[in-house]
Design a protein around this motif. Sequence first.
Motif, PDB file in Angstrom:
ATOM      1  N   ARG A   1      89.595 -26.908   7.983  1.00 24.60           N
ATOM      2  CA  ARG A   1      90.529 -25.787   8.194  1.00 24.60           C
ATOM      3  C   ARG A   1      89.780 -24.487   8.414  1.00 24.60           C
ATOM      4  O   ARG A   1      90.115 -23.703   9.312  1.00 24.60           O
ATOM      5  CB  ARG A   1      91.460 -25.661   6.992  1.00 24.60           C
ATOM      6  N   GLU A   2      88.735 -24.247   7.619  1.00 25.83           N
ATOM      7  CA  GLU A   2      87.955 -23.024   7.776  1.00 25.83           C
ATOM      8  C   GLU A   2      87.181 -23.033   9.091  1.00 25.83           C
ATOM      9  O   GLU A   2      87.073 -22.008   9.786  1.00 25.83           O
ATOM     10  CB  GLU A   2      86.992 -22.870   6.604  1.00 25.83           C
ATOM     11  N   GLY A   3      86.631 -24.189   9.467  1.00 24.35           N
ATOM     12  CA  GLY A   3      85.870 -24.264  10.709  1.00 24.35           C
ATOM     13  C   GLY A   3      86.730 -24.049  11.936  1.00 24.35           C
ATOM     14  O   GLY A   3      86.279 -23.450  12.925  1.00 24.35           O
ATOM     15  N   LEU A   4      87.979 -24.526  11.901  1.00 21.84           N
ATOM     16  CA  LEU A   4      88.857 -24.379  13.060  1.00 21.84           C
ATOM     17  C   LEU A   4      89.228 -22.928  13.326  1.00 21.84           C
ATOM     18  O   LEU A   4      89.733 -22.610  14.407  1.00 21.84           O
ATOM     19  CB  LEU A   4      90.120 -25.216  12.859  1.00 21.84           C
ATOM     20  N   ARG A   5      89.004 -22.061  12.393  1.00 17.71           N
ATOM     21  CA  ARG A   5      89.245 -20.635  12.643  1.00 17.71           C
ATOM     22  C   ARG A   5      88.184 -20.026  13.558  1.00 17.71           C
ATOM     23  O   ARG A   5      88.424 -18.987  14.175  1.00 17.71           O
ATOM     24  CB  ARG A   5      89.262 -19.874  11.322  1.00 17.71           C
ATOM     25  N   HIS A   6      87.021 -20.680  13.637  1.00 17.43           N
ATOM     26  CA  HIS A   6      85.897 -20.085  14.363  1.00 17.43           C
ATOM     27  C   HIS A   6      85.420 -20.937  15.540  1.00 17.43           C
ATOM     28  O   HIS A   6      84.599 -20.464  16.325  1.00 17.43           O
ATOM     29  CB  HIS A   6      84.724 -19.865  13.406  1.00 17.43           C
ATOM     30  N   GLY A   7      85.871 -22.176  15.661  1.00  7.22           N
ATOM     31  CA  GLY A   7      85.412 -23.008  16.760  1.00  7.22           C
ATOM     32  C   GLY A   7      85.772 -24.463  16.558  1.00  7.22           C
ATOM     33  O   GLY A   7      86.581 -24.809  15.681  1.00  7.22           O
ATOM     34  N   PRO A   8      85.180 -25.374  17.329  1.00  9.28           N
ATOM     35  CA  PRO A   8      85.492 -26.803  17.205  1.00  9.28           C
ATOM     36  C   PRO A   8      84.877 -27.415  15.948  1.00  9.28           C
ATOM     37  O   PRO A   8      83.882 -26.917  15.411  1.00  9.28           O
ATOM     38  CB  PRO A   8      84.871 -27.412  18.472  1.00  9.28           C
ATOM     39  N   VAL A   9      85.484 -28.502  15.505  1.00  6.50           N
ATOM     40  CA  VAL A   9      85.024 -29.238  14.327  1.00  6.50           C
ATOM     41  C   VAL A   9      84.774 -30.685  14.744  1.00  6.50           C
ATOM     42  O   VAL A   9      85.635 -31.326  15.351  1.00  6.50           O
ATOM     43  CB  VAL A   9      86.053 -29.169  13.181  1.00  6.50           C
ATOM     44  N   LEU A  10      83.603 -31.186  14.403  1.00  3.03           N
ATOM     45  CA  LEU A  10      83.214 -32.560  14.731  1.00  3.03           C
ATOM     46  C   LEU A  10      83.544 -33.479  13.566  1.00  3.03           C
ATOM     47  O   LEU A  10      83.251 -33.159  12.405  1.00  3.03           O
ATOM     48  CB  LEU A  10      81.716 -32.619  15.040  1.00  3.03           C
ATOM     49  N   VAL A  11      84.139 -34.624  13.873  1.00  2.00           N
ATOM     50  CA  VAL A  11      84.449 -35.646  12.866  1.00  2.00           C
ATOM     51  C   VAL A  11      83.772 -36.939  13.316  1.00  2.00           C
ATOM     52  O   VAL A  11      84.142 -37.519  14.344  1.00  2.00           O
ATOM     53  CB  VAL A  11      85.968 -35.854  12.710  1.00  2.00           C
ATOM     54  N   GLN A  12      82.787 -37.395  12.540  1.00  2.85           N
ATOM     55  CA  GLN A  12      82.066 -38.625  12.868  1.00  2.85           C
ATOM     56  C   GLN A  12      82.636 -39.793  12.075  1.00  2.85           C
ATOM     57  O   GLN A  12      82.718 -39.743  10.846  1.00  2.85           O
ATOM     58  CB  GLN A  12      80.575 -38.476  12.569  1.00  2.85           C
ATOM     59  N   VAL A  13      83.038 -40.839  12.787  1.00  3.25           N
ATOM     60  CA  VAL A  13      83.614 -42.048  12.178  1.00  3.25           C
ATOM     61  C   VAL A  13      82.734 -43.226  12.576  1.00  3.25           C
ATOM     62  O   VAL A  13      82.459 -43.421  13.764  1.00  3.25           O
ATOM     63  CB  VAL A  13      85.063 -42.274  12.648  1.00  3.25           C
ATOM     64  N   PRO A  14      82.264 -44.045  11.622  1.00  3.63           N
ATOM     65  CA  PRO A  14      81.290 -45.092  11.970  1.00  3.63           C
ATOM     66  C   PRO A  14      81.846 -46.260  12.754  1.00  3.63           C
ATOM     67  O   PRO A  14      81.081 -47.033  13.321  1.00  3.63           O
ATOM     68  CB  PRO A  14      80.772 -45.557  10.598  1.00  3.63           C
TER      69      PRO A  14
END
Length: 715
Positions: free
Chosen positions: A410-423
């Motif tokens: 939530r905090e990261g989305l205020r400033h730019g994209p957020v990466l989610v790594q799923v194995p």
Amino acid sequence: MSSENGQADGDARDAPPEQLALIRETVRAARVPRAKPRTWRGAALAGELPVARVLVDKGVLHLDRYFDYAVPEELDADAQPGVRVRVRFGAGRHRVRDGRREGGGLIDGFLVERRAESDYSGPLAALAQVVSPEPVLSEELLGLARAVADRYAGSVADVLQLAVPPRNARAEKRPSPDPLPPPEAPEPASWARYEQGPGFLRALAAGGAPRAVWNALPGPEWSEELARAVAATLSSGRGALVVLPDGRAVARLDAALTALLGDGRHAVLTADAGPEKRYARWLAVRRGAVRAVIGTRAAMFAPVAGLGLVALWDDGDDSHSEPHAPQPHAREVLLLRAAQHGCGFLLGSRSCTVEAAQLVETGWAGPLVAGRDRTRSAAPLVRTVGDTDLARDEAARAARLPTLAWQAAREGLRHGPVLVQVPRRGYVPRMACATCRAPARCRHCSGPLEAPGSGDLRCGWCGREESGWHCPECGGFRLRAQVVGARRTAEELGRAFPAVPVRTSGREQVLDTVPGSPALVVSTPGAEPVAEGGYAAALLLDGWAMVNRPDLRAGEDALRRWIGAAALVRPQSAGGTVVVVAEPTLRPVQALVRWDPVGHALRELSERAELGFPPVSRMAAVAGPPEAVTAFLSGVGLPAEAEVLGPVPLPVTPPGRPRRPGAPPPGEQWERALIRVPPGRGAALARALKTAQAARTARTGADPVWVRIDPPDIG
């Protein structure tokens, strides 16, 4: 009969019986001179050097040698060392012409050498055709192929199939461009971030051969730094070769080299270019028109003239291991080239493999690293969520996203994209009974059930759709997800953040870049796109699935994939945060928090040295039907120091699933044995296995036995 021969016959009559055969053979050799080269059809031969030594394109080990052929006068000018030829080989498909029997089908080969006479005393078959007068096989490339074949217990013909691309006539007819003059030596620029960086560049520009293991800092600068190393080598009048794991990495280095040096100074060798364009580029390198080559795995054999530097990026990536026989690794091939040519060597990665750490520990290469303060300032903040935290977290029990990860996203989305790594890719790759947690299995083949979509259920082995499933253990009808894939994760995140766009990058579609605007980017390991300006945050989910694999390299591979994703995040000073969902006490997790992949690799190397595991020891795998493996092990002449582990049964290949190299055919039961030798005995082990395999392949009807040096997975 002459007196000398009569005396010899008298001596033979008086000789002891055990010497009689030897005397008769000696007399026969004195009476019969060696036959001159001639063809079956009596064609006119070349006036000088009428014998051609040919390497036929037969990958079987018992034919891994040269064969002599006669050179007809009409092919004398074109039949030069290094050209492609066609010859008759083998006893099949005989035909009669002019009263003489000619045998063997036409196969391809390479003319290796022209000789005045042959060691073979009988008539020689003639070269059937010179496919092209273009010399494509140099002495250097042939020597490298022989070294790789010996290193991996394979045949030279198999190596040359990997090293020399198929011929394209149109590309061959086009002239290559004129070579450009050497460029100016580049400035160190971002190489100044590393303590030994400027000195490494200066040594390359001065014609030296520095050897280094480079631990690259986070960020996108690695491609520019590799480009400057190539430019420094070119400025000394020598050539450079860089091997990268995939097309995306090649494209980034291609753009960096073009921006630094302009067009025409380097060639890109990838399969995506197509056969004609790739062969034209390869010919430009072979002819000396281009002195720098970048490319994927097959480029490791590129015939660069005056080689001054060989470099490899991210040697821990699986794509650097060739799946075709004899299955060489790009790192080992480049090490052989550096030793043969005495050129510079650069092994770069954001992480560090155990093999790279061994090169530094033995003193063969020096470290090329940044100071701790600079590393901390370039790395993001890393936070962990362990099992204890998950047990106390209500949000984690209700969903897959722990509270800390949700807050970071939530905090990261205020400033730019957020990466989610799923194995894991897919939707729900593994299912289980919701009541007793027993794995859900197919009723037809006992394969694992998976959910490719929100309402589908099918077998992951045979592909049959499943309806009306019930648990054979407890009779339950409800299913739960054992492992959640990338598409299901993207669906859940879309519901958690309804106003934010969600992008996925994986096997079906790999994104290269994403904009710097707020978005959730769900990716499988290795498919992470680069974000403009860097990601504001990254969530590394399901760390247990990567660390808990039953494999010697599980921890090293998990750390490499985590660092690869975290390196795309902005530094801590710019608010970059990484949350890894894994037990904090695990060694790879601690190395990620400290951003210390070198320390992790050194500790792994120390433990493997105590236990005798690779790369400290050399290991080979022998797999096949149980009787064949037992017979092979009983007949091979292993070094005295060799230790045989096993054999043990291998998992049966499920029906419909692609067969991996060394895996049994579907439905067959194979066994595998591991053979381990101490340091310094790897060459002896390879020779023994190659000799035994050659003897086995020479026998018709023998069951197949699969041999691999340095198997990537040993459990």
